[in-house]
Write a protein that holds these residues in place. Sequence first.
Motif, PDB file in Angstrom:
ATOM      1  N   ALA A   1     -19.882  26.935  44.479  1.00 49.58           N
ATOM      2  CA  ALA A   1     -20.141  25.649  45.146  1.00 49.58           C
ATOM      3  C   ALA A   1     -18.905  25.173  45.897  1.00 49.58           C
ATOM      4  CB  ALA A   1     -20.575  24.618  44.109  1.00 49.58           C
ATOM      5  N   ARG A   2     -17.736  25.450  45.356  1.00 47.12           N
ATOM      6  CA  ARG A   2     -16.492  25.032  46.016  1.00 47.12           C
ATOM      7  C   ARG A   2     -16.180  25.893  47.236  1.00 47.12           C
ATOM      8  NH1 ARG A   2     -13.357  25.971  42.051  1.00 47.12           N
ATOM      9  NH2 ARG A   2     -12.589  27.987  42.781  1.00 47.12           N
ATOM     10  N   GLU A   3     -16.306  27.195  47.101  1.00 45.73           N
ATOM     11  CA  GLU A   3     -15.936  28.110  48.187  1.00 45.73           C
ATOM     12  C   GLU A   3     -17.039  28.291  49.223  1.00 45.73           C
ATOM     13  OE1 GLU A   3     -12.980  29.257  48.485  1.00 45.73           O
ATOM     14  OE2 GLU A   3     -12.184  28.676  46.518  1.00 45.73           O
ATOM     15  N   ARG A   4     -18.295  28.091  48.791  1.00 49.29           N
ATOM     16  CA  ARG A   4     -19.464  28.251  49.661  1.00 49.29           C
ATOM     17  C   ARG A   4     -19.514  29.646  50.287  1.00 49.29           C
ATOM     18  NH1 ARG A   4     -22.222  23.853  50.098  1.00 49.29           N
ATOM     19  NH2 ARG A   4     -23.412  24.667  51.882  1.00 49.29           N
ATOM     20  N   HIS A   5     -19.095  30.623  49.510  1.00 51.50           N
ATOM     21  CA  HIS A   5     -19.055  31.999  49.996  1.00 51.50           C
ATOM     22  C   HIS A   5     -18.927  32.899  48.770  1.00 51.50           C
ATOM     23  CE1 HIS A   5     -17.545  35.628  52.019  1.00 51.50           C
ATOM     24  NE2 HIS A   5     -18.084  35.132  53.124  1.00 51.50           N
ATOM     25  N   PHE A   6     -19.820  33.892  48.640  1.00 49.61           N
ATOM     26  CA  PHE A   6     -19.828  34.722  47.434  1.00 49.61           C
ATOM     27  C   PHE A   6     -18.535  35.513  47.277  1.00 49.61           C
ATOM     28  CE2 PHE A   6     -24.391  33.928  47.513  1.00 49.61           C
ATOM     29  CZ  PHE A   6     -24.696  33.854  46.166  1.00 49.61           C
ATOM     30  N   ALA A   7     -18.054  36.105  48.353  1.00 50.69           N
ATOM     31  CA  ALA A   7     -16.850  36.938  48.247  1.00 50.69           C
ATOM     32  C   ALA A   7     -15.629  36.099  47.886  1.00 50.69           C
ATOM     33  CB  ALA A   7     -16.620  37.696  49.554  1.00 50.69           C
ATOM     34  N   ARG A   8     -15.483  34.933  48.529  1.00 52.28           N
ATOM     35  CA  ARG A   8     -14.328  34.073  48.223  1.00 52.28           C
ATOM     36  C   ARG A   8     -14.414  33.547  46.796  1.00 52.28           C
ATOM     37  NH1 ARG A   8     -15.134  32.018  53.587  1.00 52.28           N
ATOM     38  NH2 ARG A   8     -16.125  30.141  52.740  1.00 52.28           N
ATOM     39  N   ALA A   9     -15.622  33.196  46.346  1.00 49.59           N
ATOM     40  CA  ALA A   9     -15.785  32.709  44.976  1.00 49.59           C
ATOM     41  C   ALA A   9     -15.426  33.801  43.977  1.00 49.59           C
ATOM     42  CB  ALA A   9     -17.217  32.232  44.753  1.00 49.59           C
ATOM     43  N   ALA A  10     -15.848  35.031  44.274  1.00 49.97           N
ATOM     44  CA  ALA A  10     -15.519  36.137  43.381  1.00 49.97           C
ATOM     45  C   ALA A  10     -14.014  36.363  43.325  1.00 49.97           C
ATOM     46  CB  ALA A  10     -16.235  37.404  43.857  1.00 49.97           C
TER      47      ALA A  10
ATOM     48  N   PRO B   1     -34.438  28.191  40.075  1.00 47.78           N
ATOM     49  CA  PRO B   1     -33.600  28.744  41.137  1.00 47.78           C
ATOM     50  C   PRO B   1     -32.378  27.845  41.339  1.00 47.78           C
ATOM     51  CG  PRO B   1     -35.460  27.595  42.099  1.00 47.78           C
ATOM     52  CD  PRO B   1     -35.664  27.561  40.608  1.00 47.78           C
ATOM     53  N   ILE B   2     -31.220  28.441  41.402  1.00 46.49           N
ATOM     54  CA  ILE B   2     -29.980  27.664  41.550  1.00 46.49           C
ATOM     55  C   ILE B   2     -29.404  27.783  42.952  1.00 46.49           C
ATOM     56  CG2 ILE B   2     -27.572  27.511  40.786  1.00 46.49           C
ATOM     57  CD1 ILE B   2     -28.507  28.243  37.991  1.00 46.49           C
TER      58      ILE B   2
ATOM     59  N   GLU C   1     -26.305  29.783  51.406  1.00 45.45           N
ATOM     60  CA  GLU C   1     -26.922  28.685  52.150  1.00 45.45           C
ATOM     61  C   GLU C   1     -26.953  27.385  51.362  1.00 45.45           C
ATOM     62  OE1 GLU C   1     -30.737  29.998  53.434  1.00 45.45           O
ATOM     63  OE2 GLU C   1     -29.936  31.521  54.805  1.00 45.45           O
ATOM     64  N   GLY C   2     -26.245  27.345  50.236  1.00 42.90           N
ATOM     65  CA  GLY C   2     -26.197  26.120  49.458  1.00 42.90           C
ATOM     66  C   GLY C   2     -26.963  26.244  48.157  1.00 42.90           C
ATOM     67  N   LEU C   3     -27.032  25.144  47.438  1.00 44.11           N
ATOM     68  CA  LEU C   3     -27.720  25.104  46.151  1.00 44.11           C
ATOM     69  C   LEU C   3     -29.070  24.411  46.296  1.00 44.11           C
ATOM     70  CD1 LEU C   3     -24.780  24.054  43.782  1.00 44.11           C
ATOM     71  CD2 LEU C   3     -25.523  26.372  44.379  1.00 44.11           C
ATOM     72  N   THR C   4     -29.985  24.799  45.449  1.00 44.83           N
ATOM     73  CA  THR C   4     -31.269  24.111  45.378  1.00 44.83           C
ATOM     74  C   THR C   4     -31.064  22.751  44.705  1.00 44.83           C
ATOM     75  OG1 THR C   4     -31.778  25.015  43.203  1.00 44.83           O
ATOM     76  CG2 THR C   4     -32.410  26.347  45.129  1.00 44.83           C
ATOM     77  N   PRO C   5     -32.047  21.865  44.780  1.00 41.57           N
ATOM     78  CA  PRO C   5     -31.930  20.596  44.036  1.00 41.57           C
ATOM     79  C   PRO C   5     -31.676  20.823  42.546  1.00 41.57           C
ATOM     80  CG  PRO C   5     -33.725  20.455  45.606  1.00 41.57           C
ATOM     81  CD  PRO C   5     -33.254  21.881  45.633  1.00 41.57           C
ATOM     82  N   GLU C   6     -32.348  21.836  41.965  1.00 36.18           N
ATOM     83  CA  GLU C   6     -32.092  22.158  40.571  1.00 36.18           C
ATOM     84  C   GLU C   6     -30.653  22.661  40.392  1.00 36.18           C
ATOM     85  OE1 GLU C   6     -36.466  23.137  41.405  1.00 36.18           O
ATOM     86  OE2 GLU C   6     -34.537  23.356  42.416  1.00 36.18           O
ATOM     87  N   GLY C   7     -30.198  23.444  41.375  1.00 38.64           N
ATOM     88  CA  GLY C   7     -28.834  23.959  41.315  1.00 38.64           C
ATOM     89  C   GLY C   7     -27.797  22.857  41.357  1.00 38.64           C
ATOM     90  N   GLU C   8     -28.044  21.818  42.155  1.00 34.83           N
ATOM     91  CA  GLU C   8     -27.112  20.689  42.212  1.00 34.83           C
ATOM     92  C   GLU C   8     -27.019  20.005  40.860  1.00 34.83           C
ATOM     93  OE1 GLU C   8     -25.133  19.920  44.522  1.00 34.83           O
ATOM     94  OE2 GLU C   8     -25.886  20.893  46.327  1.00 34.83           O
ATOM     95  N   ARG C   9     -28.147  19.888  40.157  1.00 34.14           N
ATOM     96  CA  ARG C   9     -28.129  19.269  38.837  1.00 34.14           C
ATOM     97  C   ARG C   9     -27.401  20.165  37.836  1.00 34.14           C
ATOM     98  NH1 ARG C   9     -30.970  15.124  36.625  1.00 34.14           N
ATOM     99  NH2 ARG C   9     -30.805  14.404  38.786  1.00 34.14           N
ATOM    100  N   VAL C  10     -27.640  21.481  37.921  1.00 35.96           N
ATOM    101  CA  VAL C  10     -26.929  22.404  37.046  1.00 35.96           C
ATOM    102  C   VAL C  10     -25.429  22.343  37.313  1.00 35.96           C
ATOM    103  CG1 VAL C  10     -26.603  24.833  36.416  1.00 35.96           C
ATOM    104  CG2 VAL C  10     -28.913  23.943  36.825  1.00 35.96           C
TER     105      VAL C  10
END
Length: 336
Positions: free
Chosen positions: A13-22, A46-47, A55-64
């Motif tokens: 969520a912070r990096e908004r990029h899978f490779a950078r987050a990894a 779905p998160i 492309e961002g988080l789902t509404p459920e993902g934002e709550r998680v």
Amino acid sequence: MLLRQLEYLVALARERHFARAAAACYVSQPSLSAAIRKLEHELDVPIVRRGRRFEGLTPEGERVLLWAHRILAERDALRHELSAMRGGLAGTLRLGAIPTALTAASLLTTPFVERHPRARVSLDSLPSRDITQRLAEFELDIALTYLDDESLGQVRKTPLYEERYLLLTPAGGPMQGQRTARWAQIADLPLCLLSPQMRNRLIMDEYFAADGVAAVAPAIETDSVAGLYAHLAAGRWSSVISHAWLHMFGVPDGMRVMPLEHPSHGPRVGLVIADRSPEPVLARALLEIAREAGVREALDDLLDTYLHPADLPEQRLDGTVAATDQPRDGTGTASG
């Protein structure tokens, strides 16, 4: 559910990029993606909104994500509590500060680290809106900001000082011989001020307006106190500063400070912490330091030093100091 999965989600969520987050989590991208898919499976929601890229988080993902911040913050709080029981605080205090209060932060952080040598401080300069968000999302333990900011939400406040606004101007300039100045009077000076989007500048604009100035038009605007002082050192520009800035930057050679009339005190600055229990242990320790540090008194004493040059080495009208005397640095103490 593993805490590591929540850490991966927070990083994504912070990096908004899978490779950078990894990379931030020191794992491979497939490992991070697999862990988040497993978290989705365990929670049966779905998160992540997936496409060819993040492309961002789902509404459920934002709550998680909100719960992930909360759970990880509680884990850190537990670690800090246990560390204190074992013989002293350890860990990193996450402190946010608005840029205009950053100059006074060392009055708190230095005694904090001296008292708790196993602890560290991560100090971020942030606009007030980001401070509000990061406190709510458990990304900050405590913040140094304006206490009258209505956007703060549910926080606990500890006042430290009230901003006192000063005109910083060339000693031999148009204001020579005056002891105080009015806001309307200085509007026509060659001014260097903070940028209009900064809350400090919005406050100053209100004071200009209250004294009859419809719109002040500085020649130079900057979004940092350091950038402002870099221009003032040239001796051409004047500016309105907070007295707290004197703690770090002092008064440049050839310049002087003058109090601005009405009001004599500006908004309150202090520490804020999210209104939740238990308080983060490190944040509570900083609040204890704040109650003992005497920040208001220290800044007022420093201001008095600069406003009463008779208490300093002999000062000429051009702002220079007699050669037989030692100059003073930004803290008001003799240097060299």
